[in-house]
Design an enzyme around this catalytic site. Structure first.
Site, mmCIF file in Angstrom:
data_model
loop_
_atom_site.group_PDB
_atom_site.id
_atom_site.type_symbol
_atom_site.label_atom_id
_atom_site.label_comp_id
_atom_site.label_asym_id
_atom_site.label_seq_id
_atom_site.Cartn_x
_atom_site.Cartn_y
_atom_site.Cartn_z
ATOM 1 N N HIS A 128 -3.058 -4.182 -10.351
ATOM 2 C CA HIS A 128 -4.962 -3.889 -10.729
ATOM 3 C C HIS A 128 -5.029 -4.802 -11.948
ATOM 4 O O HIS A 128 -6.609 -4.471 -11.747
ATOM 5 C CB HIS A 128 -4.760 -2.059 -10.284
ATOM 6 C CG HIS A 128 -4.744 -1.413 -12.168
ATOM 7 N ND1 HIS A 128 -5.400 -0.390 -12.910
ATOM 8 C CD2 HIS A 128 -4.140 -1.691 -12.945
ATOM 9 C CE1 HIS A 128 -4.824 -0.376 -13.341
ATOM 10 N NE2 HIS A 128 -4.218 -0.978 -14.561
ATOM 11 N N GLU A 182 -11.335 2.919 -8.562
ATOM 12 C CA GLU A 182 -10.671 3.513 -9.947
ATOM 13 C C GLU A 182 -11.342 5.308 -9.928
ATOM 14 O O GLU A 182 -10.979 5.840 -10.892
ATOM 15 C CB GLU A 182 -10.609 2.845 -11.320
ATOM 16 C CG GLU A 182 -9.496 1.087 -10.862
ATOM 17 C CD GLU A 182 -8.529 1.531 -10.863
ATOM 18 O OE1 GLU A 182 -7.539 2.562 -11.043
ATOM 19 O OE2 GLU A 182 -7.800 0.423 -10.639
ATOM 20 N N ASP A 211 -15.372 -1.031 -11.059
ATOM 21 C CA ASP A 211 -14.388 -0.206 -11.549
ATOM 22 C C ASP A 211 -15.610 0.752 -12.571
ATOM 23 O O ASP A 211 -16.009 0.269 -13.035
ATOM 24 C CB ASP A 211 -13.612 -0.919 -12.199
ATOM 25 C CG ASP A 211 -12.517 -0.348 -13.172
ATOM 26 O OD1 ASP A 211 -12.480 1.021 -13.232
ATOM 27 O OD2 ASP A 211 -11.807 -1.135 -13.291
ATOM 28 N N HIS A 237 -8.218 -0.983 -8.804
ATOM 29 C CA HIS A 237 -8.758 -2.502 -8.326
ATOM 30 C C HIS A 237 -7.880 -3.462 -7.694
ATOM 31 O O HIS A 237 -8.749 -4.530 -7.505
ATOM 32 C CB HIS A 237 -9.163 -2.989 -10.044
ATOM 33 C CG HIS A 237 -10.756 -3.188 -9.714
ATOM 34 N ND1 HIS A 237 -11.287 -3.227 -10.552
ATOM 35 C CD2 HIS A 237 -11.222 -4.173 -8.123
ATOM 36 C CE1 HIS A 237 -12.320 -4.368 -10.227
ATOM 37 N NE2 HIS A 237 -12.006 -4.600 -9.439
ATOM 38 N N ASP A 284 -9.416 -8.205 -15.631
ATOM 39 C CA ASP A 284 -9.030 -8.023 -14.272
ATOM 40 C C ASP A 284 -8.236 -9.368 -13.658
ATOM 41 O O ASP A 284 -8.208 -9.864 -12.700
ATOM 42 C CB ASP A 284 -9.072 -7.691 -13.387
ATOM 43 C CG ASP A 284 -9.503 -5.569 -13.354
ATOM 44 O OD1 ASP A 284 -8.893 -5.706 -13.943
ATOM 45 O OD2 ASP A 284 -10.118 -5.588 -12.675
ATOM 46 N N ASP A 342 -16.798 -3.466 -15.321
ATOM 47 C CA ASP A 342 -15.766 -3.451 -15.484
ATOM 48 C C ASP A 342 -15.266 -3.384 -16.790
ATOM 49 O O ASP A 342 -15.927 -4.691 -17.578
ATOM 50 C CB ASP A 342 -14.642 -4.555 -15.156
ATOM 51 C CG ASP A 342 -13.019 -3.863 -14.243
ATOM 52 O OD1 ASP A 342 -12.775 -2.827 -15.176
ATOM 53 O OD2 ASP A 342 -12.664 -4.247 -13.678
ATOM 54 N N HIS A 392 -12.001 -4.137 -17.672
ATOM 55 C CA HIS A 392 -11.148 -5.035 -18.192
ATOM 56 C C HIS A 392 -11.807 -6.711 -17.301
ATOM 57 O O HIS A 392 -13.033 -6.083 -16.479
ATOM 58 C CB HIS A 392 -9.684 -4.952 -17.921
ATOM 59 C CG HIS A 392 -9.817 -3.773 -17.785
ATOM 60 N ND1 HIS A 392 -10.727 -1.548 -17.257
ATOM 61 C CD2 HIS A 392 -8.911 -2.975 -19.346
ATOM 62 C CE1 HIS A 392 -9.859 -0.883 -18.630
ATOM 63 N NE2 HIS A 392 -8.592 -1.676 -19.314
ATOM 64 N N ASP A 415 -14.655 2.312 -15.099
ATOM 65 C CA ASP A 415 -14.163 2.762 -16.099
ATOM 66 C C ASP A 415 -15.192 1.364 -16.839
ATOM 67 O O ASP A 415 -14.986 1.445 -17.834
ATOM 68 C CB ASP A 415 -12.247 2.317 -16.150
ATOM 69 C CG ASP A 415 -12.240 0.796 -16.036
ATOM 70 O OD1 ASP A 415 -12.952 -0.422 -16.299
ATOM 71 O OD2 ASP A 415 -10.605 0.537 -15.493
#
Length: 300
Positions: free
Chosen positions: A140, A272, A227, A100, A127, A123, A125, A229
């Protein structure tokens, strides 16, 4: 949505330490991304892959707490130039990752074409780390902060300017793993976040309706940074930092379908995908299916 799409691969694996995500663009191509999008009626230009230089895997730089800073920045500068050119030529940039960290380059190439760029960050997360707040030093986990102009100058100034996006023009969807520094930054800057609590409580339809309305009223273009994830590991196992309890496959399709109907998305990246950690290229196949929904593919 523009009728011509440029696919840009970014085999970047230097923003984190788990090998294999550099093969993400190849896995997504193998899963039939070009054929899928051409089947919807778009003209595809495959720009190939951005060349990512080698980097010695090092421990955190004691001065910056950043891994592979120079190599990550150089790759993102190349990406920014390619995305900028693609938009100048009138095509929609579709970027394939890679980790990412590549969002810094994508946003650097996109944002200069808009006065008020919006960003949907799909996402697990945020980030939103910096060298000072990151537990790992993995870049990332920093691209959204860098795009806000927060962090190391080498990262914040990719593309030759900063910031790329305003905090009030960001919507994070699906968050369920935030570090302490990220939580503080979200509150301090007033960033709009739909955690999995809101996704569960409101439902994806309501979340996307609110996000679309929010961004439509304040932006002149919207970039989607997805992303894999963000999805639950059951549906997308081939990612480097899986977090259980994520967005489902069907909820993600609904989100993409609603974005397609809204007409607000002007650029996108899917990141990712790590085929080494995957099951029979399942995650790349999911990514391609979601791209189809984002670009207007319908069952009937």
């Amino acid at each position: 949505m523009r009728n011509e799409i440029s696919i840009i691969g970014v085999p970047m694996d230097l923003g984190q330490t788990r090998r294999g995500v550099d093969m993400g663009p190849s896995a997504i191509r193998y899963a039939g991304v070009i054929e899928r999008i051409e089947g919807i009626g778009y003209t595809i230009y495959d720009e190939g892959d951005i060349e990512i230089g080698p980097a010695e895997r090092i421990h955190n730089d004691p001065e910056t707490n950043l891994k592979n800073l120079k190599a990550v920045a150089e790759g993102n500068e190349k990406l920014a130039g390619t995305v900028d050119r693609v938009i100048e030529e009138g095509r929609f940039p579709l970027v394939l990752g890679g980790d990412h960290s590549i969002a810094m380059g994508t946003l650097a190439g996109v944002s200069k074409h808009y006065d008020n760029l919006g960003v949907i960050w799909y996402d697990a997360h945020g980030d939103l780390n910096t060298g000072e707040t990151s537990p790992s030093g993995n870049i990332h986990g920093m691209p959204l902060a860098a795009s806000l102009g927060i962090g190391h100058p080498t990262l914040t100034n990719i593309g030759g300017y900063t910031p790329k996006v305003k905090p009030e023009n960001i919507v994070i969807i699906g968050a369920r793993s935030l570090d302490v520094g990220e939580r503080e930054l979200i509150k301090e800057r007033g960033i709009k976040v739909y955690t999995m609590h809101e996704v569960d409580r409101l439902g994806m339809t309501k979340v996307m309706e609110e996000a679309i309305t929010y961004l439509k009223g304040r932006t002149d273009g919207v970039h989607l940074s997805l992303d894999l994830d963000g999805l639950d590991p059951h549906d997308a196992p081939g990612v480097g930092t899986p977090v259980i309890g994520g967005i489902s496959y069907r909820e993600s399709h609904l989100a993409m379908e609603m974005l397609a109907e809204s007409g607000i998305i002007t650029s996108a990246e899917f990141v990712e995908v790590n085929p080494i950690l995957d099951e029979r290229n399942k995650t790349a196949t999911v990514a391609v299916a979601l791209m189809g929904s984002l670009l207007g593919e319908k069952l009937l």
